[in-house]
Design a protein around this motif. Structure first.
Motif, PDB file in Angstrom:
ATOM      1  N   ILE A 100       0.837  -1.207   0.000  1.00  0.00           N
ATOM      2  CA  ILE A 100       0.000   0.000   0.000  1.00  0.00           C
ATOM      3  C   ILE A 100       0.870   1.254   0.000  1.00  0.00           C
ATOM      4  O   ILE A 100       0.495   2.288  -0.585  1.00  0.00           O
ATOM      5  N   TYR A 101       2.054   1.199   0.628  1.00  0.00           N
ATOM      6  CA  TYR A 101       2.977   2.330   0.602  1.00  0.00           C
ATOM      7  C   TYR A 101       3.471   2.587  -0.820  1.00  0.00           C
ATOM      8  O   TYR A 101       3.521   3.746  -1.274  1.00  0.00           O
ATOM      9  N   ASP A 102       3.842   1.516  -1.527  1.00  0.00           N
ATOM     10  CA  ASP A 102       4.309   1.667  -2.907  1.00  0.00           C
ATOM     11  C   ASP A 102       3.184   2.195  -3.805  1.00  0.00           C
ATOM     12  O   ASP A 102       3.419   3.035  -4.677  1.00  0.00           O
ATOM     13  N   LEU A 103       1.954   1.719  -3.586  1.00  0.00           N
ATOM     14  CA  LEU A 103       0.822   2.214  -4.363  1.00  0.00           C
ATOM     15  C   LEU A 103       0.563   3.687  -4.063  1.00  0.00           C
ATOM     16  O   LEU A 103       0.269   4.483  -4.961  1.00  0.00           O
ATOM     17  N   TRP A 104       0.684   4.056  -2.790  1.00  0.00           N
ATOM     18  CA  TRP A 104       0.475   5.434  -2.339  1.00  0.00           C
ATOM     19  C   TRP A 104       1.455   6.385  -3.020  1.00  0.00           C
ATOM     20  O   TRP A 104       1.144   7.543  -3.277  1.00  0.00           O
ATOM     21  N   ASN A 105       2.655   5.885  -3.322  1.00  0.00           N
ATOM     22  CA  ASN A 105       3.698   6.706  -3.940  1.00  0.00           C
ATOM     23  C   ASN A 105       3.752   6.565  -5.455  1.00  0.00           C
ATOM     24  O   ASN A 105       4.631   7.142  -6.096  1.00  0.00           O
ATOM     25  N   SER A 106       2.867   5.778  -6.042  1.00  0.00           N
ATOM     26  CA  SER A 106       2.968   5.493  -7.480  1.00  0.00           C
ATOM     27  C   SER A 106       2.457   6.651  -8.318  1.00  0.00           C
ATOM     28  O   SER A 106       1.593   7.416  -7.896  1.00  0.00           O
ATOM     29  N   ARG A 107       3.003   6.768  -9.516  1.00  0.00           N
ATOM     30  CA  ARG A 107       2.583   7.794 -10.480  1.00  0.00           C
ATOM     31  C   ARG A 107       2.180   7.101 -11.771  1.00  0.00           C
ATOM     32  O   ARG A 107       2.961   6.328 -12.342  1.00  0.00           O
TER      33      ARG A 107
END
Length: 405
Positions: A360-367
């Motif tokens: 979820i952290y990686d998704l939160w930071n995804s562009r």
């Protein structure tokens, strides 16, 4: 490893005020109520050119075994065992007490260097207490007023001979400093706030993740008052776990300390990157849980739900279905919130929880790339054309993601 200084003393002598002064911000709750601090809190401190790790502790009290006060004292004893140096704080206005003398004898047996600090010396009423403090045998007391920041130069002078060279700030070339800043930015840990209603198992979960009894736990609701932050690593990745006080409905809170704890928890949520909302599986998703979840979403934090005490559920399949349906109906603004059934007490499915946190952290930071977004927009507007305005259909030409998180 950082040089560690534990701040020790009986209740209400100003330990947390001194801790806040040393770390440079108000991180520990402060109030006139004795025994406000329960867990030990650690923070990076600086005093002039000295840098060290400071530990704030619960007030030392004699207590019967297995009581909350006894568990608090055990936390303080562990802090002394982990420390390289101890600041023994007394209240100079009250003078030397029998408890001060009792705990001074205990500290001598701990075998740590001790600096005696006489706090609340902002007025002449403290002068007799300063004279009495010398009788403890720890040398001349350092007179300070932590609330007003007075006497810190004297405290620096007392600490300097006891500090290693590694704890003294050295001038470094600008290029090296810039490289160090870049390295810190690259290695910045993920900050995880553990939140939920009282007594759902937040502190137990933190202890299980850390693999140590770092937080006070017990059957009494509302044990945790402060937000306690602890650095931690999982599979080579850095994290900062923050245990928080339980959140109840505002209408039910009539204790000012609980209100202060609630404000502190909300501050932690705003500063977190990932928030783990802990539920009690036997009660599942109650109205207060949904209120907390909406707060996290409104603050723009990444949300993971940990369903604790899962080992107490008989029909687990039906319980999962009920939870999923409730989330879809009551939290429609966030699709697919990850939830992990686990048992903090028995340490089950903790790795699954951490994988969900990282995902979820990686998704939160995804562009999302702009061409991909515009292809999506084109397909959506063909399938669902915008309504006519003045007899003409407006054309949506371009879409771009302007920010992450």
């Amino acid at each position: 490893m950082a040089f560690t200084v534990a701040i020790i003393g009986r209740p209400n002598v100003g330990k947390s005020t001194l801790f806040n002064r040393l770390v440079g911000r108000r991180t520990a709750l402060v109030d006139d109520t004795p025994g406000l601090t329960r867990d030990r809190r650690q923070g990076e401190a600086q005093l002039g050119d000295l840098i060290f790790s400071a530990i704030d502790t619960a007030g030392l009290e004699d207590a019967a075994p297995k009581t909350l006060a006894a568990r608090m004292r055990a936390q303080t004893e562990r802090a002394v065992a982990d420390a390289d140096l101890v600041l023994f704080v007394i209240d100079a206005r009250q003078g030397l007490t029998a408890d001060d003398q009792h705990f001074a004898r205990w500290l001598r047996k701990a075998g740590r260097p001790i600096v005696l600090v006489a706090n609340k010396c902002e007025s002449r009423t403290a002068i007799p207490g300063l004279g009495e403090a010398a009788a403890l045998g720890f040398g001349e007391p350092v007179a300070i007023a932590a609330e007003h920041g007075e006497g810190l130069a004297d405290l620096h002078a007392a600490l300097l001979p006891l500090m290693p060279e590694s704890a003294i700030i050295q001038d470094e070339p600008e290029e090296d400093a810039a490289n160090a800043d870049n390295a810190v930015a690259e290695e910045r840990p993920i900050r995880i706030a553990i939140i939920g209603r009282p007594n759902v198992g937040k502190s137990t979960l933190v202890n299980r993740l850390l693999g140590a009894e770092r937080m006070l736990t017990g059957p009494e609701p509302g044990i945790t008052r402060d937000a306690i932050e602890v650095p931690w690593a999982w599979k080579g990745r850095g994290f900062r776990l923050v245990d928080t006080a339980g959140l109840r409905k505002r209408a039910r809170i009539d204790n000012p300390i609980e209100r202060m704890s609630g404000v502190e928890t909300l501050r932690v949520v705003r500063e977190a990157q990932v928030v783990v909302l802990v539920l009690d599986a036997t009660l599942m998703l109650e109205k207060q849980d949904l209120t907390i979840a909406r707060l996290v979403v409104e603050e723009g934090r990444a949300l993971v739900i940990a369903v604790n005490k899962w080992d107490l559920i008989d029909d687990q399949r039906a319980a999962l279905r009920k939870l999923r349906d409730r989330l879809e109906i009551s939290l429609p603004q966030v699709k697919g919130v990850p939830f992990v059934p686990l048992s903090a007490l028995h340490g089950r499915k903790l790795d699954e929880l951490m994988r969900a946190v990282i995902d979820i952290y990686d998704l939160w930071n995804s562009r999302v790339p702009t061409p991909k977004l515009n292809r999506w927009l084109e397909g959506v507007t063909e399938a669902h054309p915008p309504p006519l305005v003045g007899g003409r259909r407006p054309r949506l030409r371009f879409i771009k993601q302007t920010t992450t998180r």
